[in-house]
Design a protein around this motif. Structure first.
Motif, PDB file in Angstrom:
ATOM      1  N   THR A  67      -2.428  12.060   2.535  1.00 15.67           N
ATOM      2  CA  THR A  67      -3.536  12.306   1.296  1.00 15.67           C
ATOM      3  C   THR A  67      -2.784  12.376   0.256  1.00 15.67           C
ATOM      4  OG1 THR A  67      -3.562  14.597   1.877  1.00 15.67           O
ATOM      5  CG2 THR A  67      -4.994  13.191   3.003  1.00 15.67           C
ATOM      6  N   MET A  68      -3.367  12.709  -0.922  1.00 14.67           N
ATOM      7  CA  MET A  68      -2.726  13.179  -2.191  1.00 14.67           C
ATOM      8  C   MET A  68      -2.294  14.461  -2.303  1.00 14.67           C
ATOM      9  SD  MET A  68      -2.752  10.430  -3.957  1.00 14.67           S
ATOM     10  CE  MET A  68      -2.173  10.967  -5.526  1.00 14.67           C
ATOM     11  N   ASP A  69      -2.362  15.396  -1.241  1.00 17.00           N
ATOM     12  CA  ASP A  69      -1.936  16.581  -0.964  1.00 17.00           C
ATOM     13  C   ASP A  69      -0.390  16.576  -1.157  1.00 17.00           C
ATOM     14  OD1 ASP A  69      -0.937  19.032  -0.533  1.00 17.00           O
ATOM     15  OD2 ASP A  69      -2.468  19.423   1.421  1.00 17.00           O
ATOM     16  N   ALA A  70       0.156  17.205  -1.924  1.00 17.10           N
ATOM     17  CA  ALA A  70       1.647  17.203  -2.045  1.00 17.10           C
ATOM     18  C   ALA A  70       2.480  17.784  -1.069  1.00 17.10           C
ATOM     19  CB  ALA A  70       2.002  17.654  -3.402  1.00 17.10           C
ATOM     20  N   ALA A  71       1.783  18.514  -0.277  1.00 17.14           N
ATOM     21  CA  ALA A  71       2.474  19.038   0.998  1.00 17.14           C
ATOM     22  C   ALA A  71       2.305  18.119   2.274  1.00 17.14           C
ATOM     23  CB  ALA A  71       1.734  20.323   1.426  1.00 17.14           C
ATOM     24  N   ASP A  72       1.592  16.852   1.990  1.00 10.57           N
ATOM     25  CA  ASP A  72       1.269  16.108   3.218  1.00 10.57           C
ATOM     26  C   ASP A  72       2.269  15.068   3.164  1.00 10.57           C
ATOM     27  OD1 ASP A  72      -0.018  14.991   5.285  1.00 10.57           O
ATOM     28  OD2 ASP A  72      -1.708  14.097   4.057  1.00 10.57           O
ATOM     29  N   ILE A  73       3.413  15.031   4.084  1.00 11.19           N
ATOM     30  CA  ILE A  73       4.357  14.025   4.118  1.00 11.19           C
ATOM     31  C   ILE A  73       4.478  13.479   5.384  1.00 11.19           C
ATOM     32  CG2 ILE A  73       5.642  14.934   2.169  1.00 11.19           C
ATOM     33  CD1 ILE A  73       7.570  16.368   3.967  1.00 11.19           C
ATOM     34  N   ASN A 126       4.081  10.265  -7.009  1.00 14.15           N
ATOM     35  CA  ASN A 126       5.171  10.493  -7.836  1.00 14.15           C
ATOM     36  C   ASN A 126       4.564  11.177  -9.121  1.00 14.15           C
ATOM     37  OD1 ASN A 126       7.331  10.549  -6.137  1.00 14.15           O
ATOM     38  ND2 ASN A 126       7.691   8.297  -6.515  1.00 14.15           N
ATOM     39  N   ARG A 127       3.467  10.129  -9.577  1.00 12.41           N
ATOM     40  CA  ARG A 127       2.846  10.514 -11.036  1.00 12.41           C
ATOM     41  C   ARG A 127       2.379  11.914 -10.767  1.00 12.41           C
ATOM     42  NH1 ARG A 127      -1.081   5.337 -12.316  1.00 12.41           N
ATOM     43  NH2 ARG A 127       0.590   4.170 -13.659  1.00 12.41           N
ATOM     44  N   GLU A 135       0.818  -0.997  -0.055  1.00 13.83           N
ATOM     45  CA  GLU A 135      -0.095  -0.039   0.049  1.00 13.83           C
ATOM     46  C   GLU A 135       0.845   1.436   0.012  1.00 13.83           C
ATOM     47  OE1 GLU A 135      -2.459  -3.332   1.559  1.00 13.83           O
ATOM     48  OE2 GLU A 135      -0.250  -2.556   2.104  1.00 13.83           O
ATOM     49  N   ASP A 136       2.120   1.213   0.826  1.00 13.17           N
ATOM     50  CA  ASP A 136       3.028   2.399   0.875  1.00 13.17           C
ATOM     51  C   ASP A 136       3.636   2.577  -0.647  1.00 13.17           C
ATOM     52  OD1 ASP A 136       2.131   3.067   3.466  1.00 13.17           O
ATOM     53  OD2 ASP A 136       4.069   2.476   4.368  1.00 13.17           O
ATOM     54  N   VAL A 137       4.193   1.317  -1.214  1.00  8.81           N
ATOM     55  CA  VAL A 137       4.667   1.592  -2.443  1.00  8.81           C
ATOM     56  C   VAL A 137       3.858   2.020  -3.492  1.00  8.81           C
ATOM     57  CG1 VAL A 137       5.990   0.140  -4.195  1.00  8.81           C
ATOM     58  CG2 VAL A 137       6.468  -0.469  -1.615  1.00  8.81           C
ATOM     59  N   THR A 138       2.681   1.438  -3.536  1.00  8.07           N
ATOM     60  CA  THR A 138       1.680   1.960  -4.724  1.00  8.07           C
ATOM     61  C   THR A 138       1.223   3.501  -4.275  1.00  8.07           C
ATOM     62  OG1 THR A 138       0.669  -0.281  -4.850  1.00  8.07           O
ATOM     63  CG2 THR A 138      -0.572   1.459  -5.665  1.00  8.07           C
ATOM     64  N   PHE A 139       1.302   3.911  -3.106  1.00  5.77           N
ATOM     65  CA  PHE A 139       0.743   5.212  -2.695  1.00  5.77           C
ATOM     66  C   PHE A 139       1.738   6.113  -3.274  1.00  5.77           C
ATOM     67  CE2 PHE A 139       0.199   8.641   0.175  1.00  5.77           C
ATOM     68  CZ  PHE A 139      -0.828   9.419  -0.303  1.00  5.77           C
ATOM     69  N   ALA A 140       3.053   5.897  -2.763  1.00 12.63           N
ATOM     70  CA  ALA A 140       4.040   6.643  -3.087  1.00 12.63           C
ATOM     71  C   ALA A 140       4.236   6.712  -4.715  1.00 12.63           C
ATOM     72  CB  ALA A 140       5.628   6.125  -2.679  1.00 12.63           C
ATOM     73  N   MET A 141       4.104   5.758  -5.576  1.00 13.72           N
ATOM     74  CA  MET A 141       3.987   6.003  -6.693  1.00 13.72           C
ATOM     75  C   MET A 141       2.936   6.682  -7.480  1.00 13.72           C
ATOM     76  SD  MET A 141       1.757   4.564  -9.782  1.00 13.72           S
ATOM     77  CE  MET A 141       1.193   2.966  -9.182  1.00 13.72           C
TER      78      MET A 141
END
Length: 478
Positions: free
Chosen positions: A333-339, A269-270, A260-266
């Motif tokens: 989330t998909m928010d690019a600032a959310d890490i 990144n897209r 789940e983490d690997v796919t979410f990171a992908m």
């Protein structure tokens, strides 16, 4: 044996990078107007780990323009406007053969939409670019680095399609003025950093649209079109001209090896590769169109737009790299600032993690994806330097940069075509994110504090002589 690079190629560009809005000052000289950076006030006692985004509503923008009490550091910078010859001489002494600078749009077209440029503004850059070239450096010029004329904001920023023509006119003016002098152009600084810089880079107020995210992506689409139009114009003027797209590296690593983490990171990144996909491949990727559909975002894209983008892809990918980012499928989330914090890394006082391998990883991914030349347009780390006995003993800066140059060399050995290394802020300047002077990057210390107090005198840090040796040895002596 196969022929491969063992180190940096002959003619590699070593230098540094700056922005007009963080160094020049002289905000009210020779007809210049205020920009989106000029209303970023300094906040005493700020929490350095909470990024000061400097986003605005209509009301906060109006209040900032009326504010007579606060200090606005970017109006003053480090006084490069008056001391550019001294600063360029210091760069030459370090051995720079390249210098990335930006031109302030409101110096050239104070309202952003005039028919004729401000000659006094152009005259300043005539002198700066001539000085750069006379001192043996390749000028690399950013057309827009967070300083949009405020009149353009009043017109709706880059969401307004009229602004396409205004910025193309500005860009064409520069291309013609500096034909034969400037070869490398970056129309937009960090075009993807909309999660932090919607106001500074797009000219949007947060309450200016019913769907702010949609407004951002429409504005970005217009910037893609501008980038393509300027590529078309640049090549018509001189086939040697090079137009680049620039990203702030936001490559995400999975928090764990859970699928789940690997796919979410992908997927995250897209979302970041989307910006360079359009500029370098010439089309919107299907994953981004799906995202628009699912989020109810409607970006107006015509067939003519698609043809323009396809026929005018960028020549190179410039990017900034400071630190790496980690995401967790359950927490983010998909928010690019959310890490999510990476437990394996340490950082500076601003929470920026030190990760040279992340630098190697991101440029490897860019090369594998695009096969276009890469320009490291920014790399560095902010520290609160201790100035003692006329210098700064900044071994921490040397250590950071050394490890990142080593990582870059590993990419070069893999066959990655890296054309330039331009660390951020070779001479101390005002921070973009927090408007602090005390967040220092340079090889040269500038005697100004966060409120602009000091002599402005320049002093060489220990890293000055270290970087001089790195350049002289073409990256062999680290």
């Amino acid at each position: 044996m196969y022929p491969l690079e063992k180190g940096f190629p002959e003619g590699f560009l070593w230098g540094g990078a700056t922005a007009a809005c963080q160094i020049e000052g002289a905000y009210d000289v020779d007809g210049r107007s205020l920009s989106t950076s000029d209303i970023h006030r300094y906040e005493p006692g700020l929490n350095r780990k909470e990024l000061v985004e400097n986003e605005h509503t209509r009301a906060s923008l109006a209040a900032a323009l009326k504010d007579q009490e606060a200090y606005f550091p970017k109006r003053h910078g480090n006084d490069f406007y008056h001391r550019y010859k001294e600063d360029i001489r210091l760069m030459k002494e370090m051995g720079f053969n390249a210098f990335r600078l930006s031109i302030a749009w409101p110096r050239i077209f104070p309202q952003g939409d005039e028919a004729q440029p401000n000659e006094a503004g152009l005259a300043f850059y005539d002198k700066v670019i001539a000085e750069v070239i006379a001192n043996g450096m390749e000028p690399i010029v950013t057309m827009l680095h967070y300083d949009i004329p405020l009149n353009i904001v009043a017109l709706g920023g880059f969401k307004n399609p009229q602004v396409i023509d205004y910025m193309v006119h500005y860009g064409e003016t520069l291309l013609k003025r500096y034909a034969g002098k400037v070869k490398y152009w970056i129309p937009f600084n960090q075009i993807n950093l909309i999660q932090y810089c919607g106001f500074k880079s797009l000219g949007l107020v947060t309450d200016g649209s019913d769907n702010f995210e949609e407004a951002q992506y429409q504005a970005i689409h217009h910037q893609f079109l501008i980038n393509a139009k300027l590529k078309e114009i640049a090549k018509s003027l001189d086939s040697e001209n090079q137009i680049g797209i620039m990203l702030a590296d936001c490559t995400f690593a999975p928090r764990t090896c859970k699928p789940e983490d690997v796919t979410f990171a992908m997927k995250r990144n897209r979302m970041q590769y989307f910006f360079s996909d359009v500029a370098l491949r010439g089309a919107y990727p299907g994953s981004m169109l799906r995202y628009f559909n699912e989020q109810g975002i409607e970006v107006k894209i015509t067939e003519a737009d698609q043809t323009l983008l396809k026929n005018n892809t960028s020549d190179f990918l410039a990017f900034s790299y400071y630190y790496s980012r980690t995401v967790d499928a359950e927490k983010n989330t998909m928010d690019a600032a959310d890490i999510t914090e990476n437990p394996y890394l340490t950082g500076n006082d601003w929470g920026w993690t030190i990760d040279p391998l992340g630098f190697y990883y991101c440029m490897s991914q860019y090369w594998d994806r695009y096969q276009k030349p890469l320009m490291v347009a920014e790399n560095g780390f902010g520290y609160e330097d201790l100035f003692v006995d006329g210098t700064v003993h900044d071994q921490y800066r040397i250590d950071y940069l050394r490890e990142h140059i080593k990582a870059m060399k590993e990419a070069v050995k893999d066959g990655v075509e890296v054309m330039a290394y331009l660390p951020w802020g070779p001479i101390d300047l005002v921070s973009s994110g927090t408007a602090e002077m005390s967040k220092r990057y340079g090889f040269v210390y500038v005697d100004f504090d966060d409120l602009g107090r000091g002599t402005g005198n320049r002093y060489k840090k220990d890293s000055f002589d270290w970087y001089k040796k790195v350049i002289a040895s073409n990256g062999e002596e680290l």
